[in-house]
Design an enzyme around this catalytic site. Structure first.
Site, mmCIF file in Angstrom:
data_model
loop_
_atom_site.group_PDB
_atom_site.id
_atom_site.type_symbol
_atom_site.label_atom_id
_atom_site.label_comp_id
_atom_site.label_asym_id
_atom_site.label_seq_id
_atom_site.Cartn_x
_atom_site.Cartn_y
_atom_site.Cartn_z
ATOM 1 N N CYS A 12 37.038 37.679 51.365
ATOM 2 C CA CYS A 12 35.627 38.052 51.515
ATOM 3 C C CYS A 12 34.911 38.023 50.167
ATOM 4 O O CYS A 12 35.121 38.900 49.324
ATOM 5 C CB CYS A 12 35.524 39.437 52.162
ATOM 6 S SG CYS A 12 33.855 40.127 52.185
ATOM 7 N N CYS A 17 32.684 41.061 49.430
ATOM 8 C CA CYS A 17 33.520 42.231 49.120
ATOM 9 C C CYS A 17 33.852 42.258 47.634
ATOM 10 O O CYS A 17 33.793 43.308 46.980
ATOM 11 C CB CYS A 17 34.822 42.203 49.922
ATOM 12 S SG CYS A 17 34.619 42.278 51.709
#
Length: 302
Positions: free
Chosen positions: A39, A42
């Site tokens: 991700c 993230c």
């Protein structure tokens, strides 16, 4: 989170979550970050969360991270449909969705609002509260992100200055970014009793191995010496040391294993001793160390 009717893996997941999140949230405000390695957003948000939560640690804020690939059952319980997803937890319950806070100022504003109305227990985090942070720092360090690891371990050291594990992590992270002088200063500044803690043995080994990384021309010269005389074990050892200092631990290990295979007793077992120092410096639980130890055992015992 109910545990009745769960299978063994689900029960274990609940137990891990209870220890890492629910129990600390009884007195602290736990910022719960759902993330994954793949991700991109993230990874952009992580430094923001780490920095701000570190700043707010003495006000009772603790960061906990949940890898959705490893803890799919927990993510499902929170109905996580996209990541990053970030919640604030207090006394075992979500009290705010922090996902919209993508900047330091936004996160600080939301934390300030919650801390003003919740009976959070301020003060230094208890020793058990830093365990998730230490695990995070070790994970980042193992991935080779020295700068970020320095930041994480520095924050932990501020929260818990008497934590030998935090000081060890900070020293090793400084070595990864090439700041040997700062690593030596950290060790020298420790209280003598703390400096002798077994947890610092790994950092001491890393410092003992640390040398200024050689210039490419120096490594080329060492490679040429080995190529000119493959039986010259002193040249092989010098090249192995240079490769390790330059970050090539695979190349270093291969050379040291070659020396052990040729003559394990050469120079009072110098090659095997250096391998063991490398193992201790990296950490005996590291997968690379485990694999290389098996290679060493094969060379020694067939």
């Amino acid at each position: 989170m109910a545990s009745l009717g769960l299978n063994l893996d689900e029960q274990r997941a609940v137990d891990r979550f209870r220890k890492a999140v629910v129990e600390p949230s009884m007195t602290k405000l736990v910022v719960l970050d759902f993330w994954a390695e793949w991700c991109g957003p993230c990874k952009a948000l992580t430094p923001v969360l780490e920095k701000v939560c570190g700043e707010y640690a003495d006000r009772g804020v603790l960061l906990a991270k949940i890898n959705v690939d490893e803890e799919q059952f927990i993510a499902a319980q929170f109905q996580v449909r996209s990541i990053p997803t970030v919640y604030a937890m207090f006394q075992g319950q979500p009290v705010a969705d922090l996902t919209p806070a993508r900047s330091e100022s936004q996160l600080r504003q939301m934390l300030d609002q919650m801390l003003a109305r919740l009976p959070i227990q301020a003060g230094d985090a208890p020793a058990q509260d830093i365990a998730p942070l230490l695990a995070m720092g070790e994970e980042v360090l193992a991935a080779g992100d020295g700068e970020r690891a320095v930041g994480i371990f520095s924050q932990i050291a501020e929260i818990a200055p008497d934590s030998a594990a935090a000081q060890s992590g900070l020293i090793r992270a400084l070595l990864v970014v090439g700041d040997k002088a700062a690593a030596e200063e950290v060790l020298a500044a420790l209280d003598p009793a703390l400096a002798e803690d077994p947890a610092l043995a790994q950092a001491r080994s890393a410092l003992a191995l640390a040398t200024d990384a050689p210039e490419p021309s120096e490594l080329d010269g060492l490679r040429a010496a080995v190529a000119a005389d493959p039986a010259d074990m002193a040249a092989q050892l010098a090249l192995a040391n240079g490769l390790y200092a330059a970050g090539d631990r695979d190349g270093a290990a291969d050379l040291l294993l070659t020396i052990v295979a040729q003559d394990r007793a050469w120079n009072e077992g110098a090659a095997r001793t250096r391998l063991l120092q490398i193992f201790e410096a990296i950490g005996l639980e590291d997968p690379w160390v485990a694999a290389t130890r098996r290679k060493l055992s094969t060379v020694l015992f067939g």
